[in-house]
Design an enzyme around this catalytic site. Structure first.
Site, PDB file in Angstrom:
ATOM      1  N   LEU A 135       0.838  -1.205   0.000  1.00 52.58           N
ATOM      2  CA  LEU A 135       0.000   0.000   0.000  1.00 52.58           C
ATOM      3  C   LEU A 135       0.873   1.256   0.000  1.00 52.58           C
ATOM      4  O   LEU A 135       1.809   1.366   0.780  1.00 52.58           O
ATOM      5  CB  LEU A 135      -0.882  -0.010   1.253  1.00 52.58           C
ATOM      6  CG  LEU A 135      -1.904   1.123   1.399  1.00 52.58           C
ATOM      7  CD1 LEU A 135      -2.974   1.022   0.324  1.00 52.58           C
ATOM      8  CD2 LEU A 135      -2.523   1.112   2.785  1.00 52.58           C
ATOM      9  N   HIS A 136       0.578   2.181  -0.915  1.00 48.86           N
ATOM     10  CA  HIS A 136       1.352   3.427  -0.940  1.00 48.86           C
ATOM     11  C   HIS A 136       0.486   4.605  -1.320  1.00 48.86           C
ATOM     12  O   HIS A 136      -0.236   4.555  -2.315  1.00 48.86           O
ATOM     13  CB  HIS A 136       2.570   3.298  -1.867  1.00 48.86           C
ATOM     14  CG  HIS A 136       2.271   2.831  -3.265  1.00 48.86           C
ATOM     15  ND1 HIS A 136       1.980   1.517  -3.576  1.00 48.86           N
ATOM     16  CD2 HIS A 136       2.218   3.504  -4.431  1.00 48.86           C
ATOM     17  CE1 HIS A 136       1.776   1.411  -4.874  1.00 48.86           C
ATOM     18  NE2 HIS A 136       1.898   2.604  -5.431  1.00 48.86           N
ATOM     19  N   LEU A 137       0.601   5.646  -0.524  1.00 48.14           N
ATOM     20  CA  LEU A 137      -0.132   6.888  -0.766  1.00 48.14           C
ATOM     21  C   LEU A 137       0.762   7.833  -1.561  1.00 48.14           C
ATOM     22  O   LEU A 137       1.890   8.135  -1.150  1.00 48.14           O
ATOM     23  CB  LEU A 137      -0.504   7.533   0.578  1.00 48.14           C
ATOM     24  CG  LEU A 137      -1.075   8.955   0.531  1.00 48.14           C
ATOM     25  CD1 LEU A 137      -2.414   8.993  -0.196  1.00 48.14           C
ATOM     26  CD2 LEU A 137      -1.216   9.515   1.950  1.00 48.14           C
TER      27      LEU A 137
END
Length: 218
Positions: A135-137
């Site tokens: 997961l990466h913002l």
DNA sequence: GTTCTAGAAC
DNA sequence: GTTCTAGAAC
């Protein structure tokens, strides 16, 4: 002597968390099959490696780490990643609400410390269908002034609904307990090139890049 | 995700 | 002829 049998990810995961095993490694026989698709060196696992590398970490706390995107699509382009192994939005539940909010706050912190924050707009969000695991913002300035921005897919992934606002994602998790993605999200990447500011349509990437200069303030 | 490059588009 | 895009990568 201890014998561990498993795939590469399982074995490495066990080795990481087993102090006894580390000290006894000389006496330990490790067998594992490394299928190409699950190999930690596979490109899709690149973020998992990068986030652990102090040389590319620009911020870290107990919950998350920030790295600069290796191929930034704008003057400022950071990725906020949780330390916990979370493959994507698909596996996010209400249990992760606090984490998502923390990641958003860290993203805002990155903008606050940015020297160009007064002259640039920023967006925080997730790709509907990410290519890389973990997961990466994305925190990305809206100049899109970068030599690494080369394709229609690049452009549309940040300027269409393929880019899910962090705040919208958080609200969806709060209300539905999960994130659902538009079935036709992948088709958004094929849309014609359109300026995100004035909506003018351009026919090629070079033309789009030339057009974007009109919106620069400096 | 990127690189490479064939052939489409101009 | 050159620019540009888009699909394969074992």
């Amino acid at each position: 002597m201890k014998i561990i049998i498993g795939n590469a990810c399982e074995v490495l995961e066990q080795m990481k968390h087993c102090v006894f095993l580390k000290s006894a490694l000389q006496d330990t026989l490790v067998f594992f099959f490394m299928s190409h698709s699950e190999h930690l060196g596979h490109w899709s696992q690149g973020l998992k490696s990068a986030m652990q590398d102090p040389k590319v970490q620009v911020y870290k706390d107990e919950k998350a780490v920030v790295i600069k995107d290796k191929y930034p699509k704008a003057r400022y382009h950071w990725l906020i990643l949780p330390w916990d192994s979370i493959s994507s939005l698909k596996s996010v539940t209400r249990e992760h609400l606090g984490l998502l909010e923390h990641m958003h706050a860290v993203g805002q912190k990155m903008i606050q410390q940015c020297p160009a924050k007064e002259s640039l707009e920023f967006r925080l969000g997730y790709h509907a269908i990410p290519s890389m695991s973990q997961l990466h913002l994305h925190v990305i300035s809206q100049d899109f002034d970068s030599p690494a921005l080369k394709t229609k897919k690049h452009w549309n992934s940040f300027t269409t609904e393929y880019f899910l606002n962090s705040e919208d994602v958080i609200e969806m998790v709060r209300s539905k307990g999960k994130v659902t993605v538009n079935d036709h999200a992948s088709e958004l990447l094929k849309l014609p090139l359109r300026c995100h500011l004035c909506k003018q349509q351009l026919s090629t990437i070079p033309q789009l890049k030339e057009h974007l200069k009109k919106h620069w303030t400096k």
